[in-house]
Design a protein around this motif. Structure first.
Motif, mmCIF file in Angstrom:
data_model
loop_
_atom_site.group_PDB
_atom_site.id
_atom_site.type_symbol
_atom_site.label_atom_id
_atom_site.label_comp_id
_atom_site.label_asym_id
_atom_site.label_seq_id
_atom_site.Cartn_x
_atom_site.Cartn_y
_atom_site.Cartn_z
ATOM 1 N N ARG A 1 -35.368 38.728 29.503
ATOM 2 C CA ARG A 1 -34.584 39.101 30.667
ATOM 3 C C ARG A 1 -33.739 37.926 31.111
ATOM 4 N NH1 ARG A 1 -37.383 41.595 35.883
ATOM 5 N NH2 ARG A 1 -38.076 39.480 36.112
ATOM 6 N N TYR B 1 -39.580 40.033 40.228
ATOM 7 C CA TYR B 1 -41.009 39.971 39.864
ATOM 8 C C TYR B 1 -41.769 41.085 40.584
ATOM 9 C CZ TYR B 1 -40.815 35.773 37.101
ATOM 10 O OH TYR B 1 -40.552 34.895 36.083
ATOM 11 N N ILE B 2 -42.809 41.582 39.875
ATOM 12 C CA ILE B 2 -43.617 42.654 40.459
ATOM 13 C C ILE B 2 -44.536 42.068 41.534
ATOM 14 C CG2 ILE B 2 -45.350 44.425 39.978
ATOM 15 C CD1 ILE B 2 -44.224 44.570 37.095
ATOM 16 N N GLY C 1 -47.595 37.580 38.043
ATOM 17 C CA GLY C 1 -46.739 36.436 37.719
ATOM 18 C C GLY C 1 -45.969 36.689 36.436
ATOM 19 N N ASP C 2 -45.613 35.591 35.765
ATOM 20 C CA ASP C 2 -44.843 35.704 34.516
ATOM 21 C C ASP C 2 -45.823 35.854 33.360
ATOM 22 O OD1 ASP C 2 -43.514 34.928 32.033
ATOM 23 O OD2 ASP C 2 -41.808 34.462 33.324
ATOM 24 N N ALA C 3 -45.862 37.052 32.796
ATOM 25 C CA ALA C 3 -46.890 37.355 31.784
ATOM 26 C C ALA C 3 -46.756 36.451 30.561
ATOM 27 C CB ALA C 3 -46.784 38.824 31.386
HETATM 28 N N1 URA Z 1 -41.747 39.821 33.961
HETATM 29 C C1 URA Z 1 -42.927 39.235 34.203
HETATM 30 O O1 URA Z 1 -43.485 38.532 33.331
HETATM 31 N N2 URA Z 1 -43.493 39.404 35.415
HETATM 32 C C2 URA Z 1 -42.927 40.151 36.362
HETATM 33 O O2 URA Z 1 -43.505 40.296 37.452
HETATM 34 C C3 URA Z 1 -41.691 40.764 36.091
HETATM 35 C C4 URA Z 1 -41.132 40.590 34.872
#
Ligand code: URA
Ligand code: PRP
Length: 206
Positions: A101, A190-191, A196-198
């Motif tokens: 993204r 972000y959700i 967080g950032d997976a």
């Molecule tokens: N990508 C992620 O890794 N976490 C999010 O919350 C949103 C997009």
């Protein structure tokens, strides 16, 4: 159709990976185990072929999976869901799709794809822990459809309402499976509350 898989074991493991204190090892192990548990539930409706075999004791009329299964993780974070499902379904072939993204536009940029030749006739599971705006998953689904896939299941861990709405609009034929539907997206896409950032949490890149 949206399916929330809230089996107690799935929910318990989700709570572990949501915690900010959870380190890479526990994050990776629990994500993988969640993917396996979810696959067990998702494959409930896979058709079977009747077969006749011999056991050591005698003939047996039984059944085996009638369709191939193809797993397609969205790189990077989707990789964390492959092993758990492959252990459960060792005949599953694995394709890959590389998307990230853009941090400013939030638009998915694609950089790689490779799909097994049996993808058009298989049950295809697209794997990505996060369904945020839905841009990445929608692009991945379009890409496998272009390759000929007809039965597609989107398997994510946490989703936002915005992402679910995007997939339902762009690909109404695709079933969506989540462990949890969260509240919303924040101003950075972000959700919330999410995890967080997976990709960073899985690979320790932050
Ligand atoms: N990508 C992620 O890794 N976490 C999010 O919350 C949103 C997009
Ligand atoms: C994350 C996540 C999804 C995407 C979800 O990947 O793993 O692929 O964002 O967001 P969306 O629904 O708004 O498209 P990211 O782009 O951070 O790439 P990475 O896995 O390489 O870190």
């Amino acid at each position: 159709m949206l399916n929330i898989l809230d089996h107690p074991l799935i929910t318990h493991k989700l709570s572990i990976i949501r915690r900010k204190e959870t380190g890479t090892k526990d994050f990776r192990e629990n994500l993988d185990e969640m993917a396996a548990l979810m696959a067990y539930e998702i494959t409930q409706d896979i058709p079977l072929n009747e077969i006749d075999i011999e056991t050591p004791v005698g003939p047996c009329h039984t059944a085996e999976l009638a369709r191939d299964i193809v797993l397609i993780p969205i790189l990077r974070a989707g990789l964390g869901m492959v092993d758990g499902i492959s252990n459960l379904i060792p005949t599953a072939k694995v394709g890959h799709i590389g998307l990230f993204r853009d941090h400013v536009t939030l638009e998915p940029q694609d950089y790689y794809s490779k799909f097994p030749p049996n993808t058009p006739d298989a049950v295809v599971m697209i794997l990505d822990p996060m369904l945020a705006t839905g841009g990445s998953a929608s692009a991945a689904i379009s890409s496998v459809k272009k390759f000929g896939a007809k039965i597609i299941k989107l398997v994510c861990i946490v989703g936002a309402p915005e992402g679910v709405a995007r997939i339902e609009r762009d690909h109404p034929d695709v079933d969506i499976y989540l462990a949890a539907l969260d509240e919303k997206l924040n101003e950075n896409g972000y959700i919330v509350p999410g995890l967080g950032d997976a990709g960073d949490r899985l690979f320790g890149t932050k």
